[in-house]
Design an enzyme around this catalytic site. Structure first.
Site, PDB file in Angstrom:
ATOM      1  N   CYS A 103       2.534   4.270  -6.681  1.00 26.75           N
ATOM      2  CA  CYS A 103       1.071   4.273  -6.750  1.00 26.75           C
ATOM      3  C   CYS A 103       0.622   2.988  -7.449  1.00 26.75           C
ATOM      4  O   CYS A 103       1.140   1.910  -7.157  1.00 26.75           O
ATOM      5  CB  CYS A 103       0.631   5.545  -7.480  1.00 26.75           C
ATOM      6  SG  CYS A 103      -0.958   6.174  -6.954  1.00 26.75           S
TER       7      CYS A 103
HETATM    8 CU   LIG Z   1      -2.554   7.227  -7.638  1.00 24.93          CU
END
Ligand SMILES: [Cu+]
Lengths: 185, 185
Positions: free
Chosen positions: B92
């Site tokens: 992420c």
């Molecule tokens: Cu994220």
């Protein structure tokens, strides 16, 4: 725990106000989950007054599911939600709580048996209890307002299916996009 | 938070002793994560002595990743792990901490730039910093002992790739089986 968290975040992303609730926590403030992860639920202790949400979702985890099955509060809440025509959803071993909510009903409000799925490890007891069970390849089963699914690896599809069923396909796609999901969940 | 938890449970299932560690927690005991979920890390506060694991994994979450990028401890640990030939992994927005660990190095130990991926929302800053970036369809990138991935929806593949790289394909398949994952993660 994975299943819980994925539901929590996906539904929050979809605009729901999600509240996690503890059931018979050994510690007053936090839940010890599978693999010893520890979380602080928004509501320390679930009770039967918590019946005003649009959906009741039970994740689990073998031990968690047993806790649900042994909790009169949980079983009563499942029946309450179903009676009021609300959504209920179960994933992994959580489906056994739905089964127990019907088997153990002594208050007249039983709830219909529907077509379900679950983690394979509890399939037998569900089938033995007389419930219709989804095919191997069905990763999520929706029957009326009951959504069931199989395990951590199907949690994303489970949560997105709940969003799609309750809020529509467009909202589901909107939530799914930024999470970079696999093409076929 | 999803990414953290999936790594935690998948690696535990694979037999690793996993320890989660807090970084600059506002509350002493628990971390407030995305969507207001709250978890209790195993180690309340990460410090540079925590360098004896086989792998350092940084999840995140935009705000979490910013916390990592602003933590000298985190950046120093990333460099320490890489110097000792250990694995590091980022998912992420977490990849921005790897980038920062090289950009901000003032102690001589810089660490090489490698081929990476990340959440699309931070791609530009990573490419601008001169890092080679994976193709759109690459959900996990492994370059040397650096594993990177894209978002909550790729976390399962990310965690299983770490297991496969470190413990082999057989162990990975053993862990994957009971979780009922999608055919193509
Ligand atoms: Cu994220």
């Amino acid at each position: 725990m994975i299943t819980w968290l994925i539901c929590y975040t996906v539904l929050t992303r979809a605009g729901f106000t999600v509240k996690s609730a503890g059931v018979n926590l050994e510690n007053e403030t936090y839940a010890v989950c599978s693999r010893n992860t520890r979380i602080l639920p928004d509501i320390p202790s679930l009770n039967t007054s918590h019946a005003d949400s649009d959906i009741l979702i039970l994740p689990g985890g073998g031990p968690g599911a047993k806790t649900f099955c042994n909790s009169k509060t949980v079983l009563q809440l499942i029946r309450k939600y179903r009676e009021s025509g609300k959504w209920v959803a179960f994933i992994c071993a959580g489906t056994t709580a739905l089964v127990a909510s019907v088997s153990d009903a002594k208050d007249g409000s039983v709830g219909e048996k529907v077509r379900v799925t679950s983690h394979p490890s509890v399939k037998e007891e569900i089938v033995d209890a007389g419930w219709e069970y989804g095919e191997e390849g069905e990763r999520v089963v929706v029957d009326g307002k009951v959504v069931t699914s199989r395990g951590p690896g199907t949690a994303m599809l489970f949560a997105l299916t709940i969003v799609e069923e309750m809020l529509g396909r467009e909202k589901m796609e909107e939530v799914k996009g930024p999470m970079i999901c696999a093409e076929r969940l």
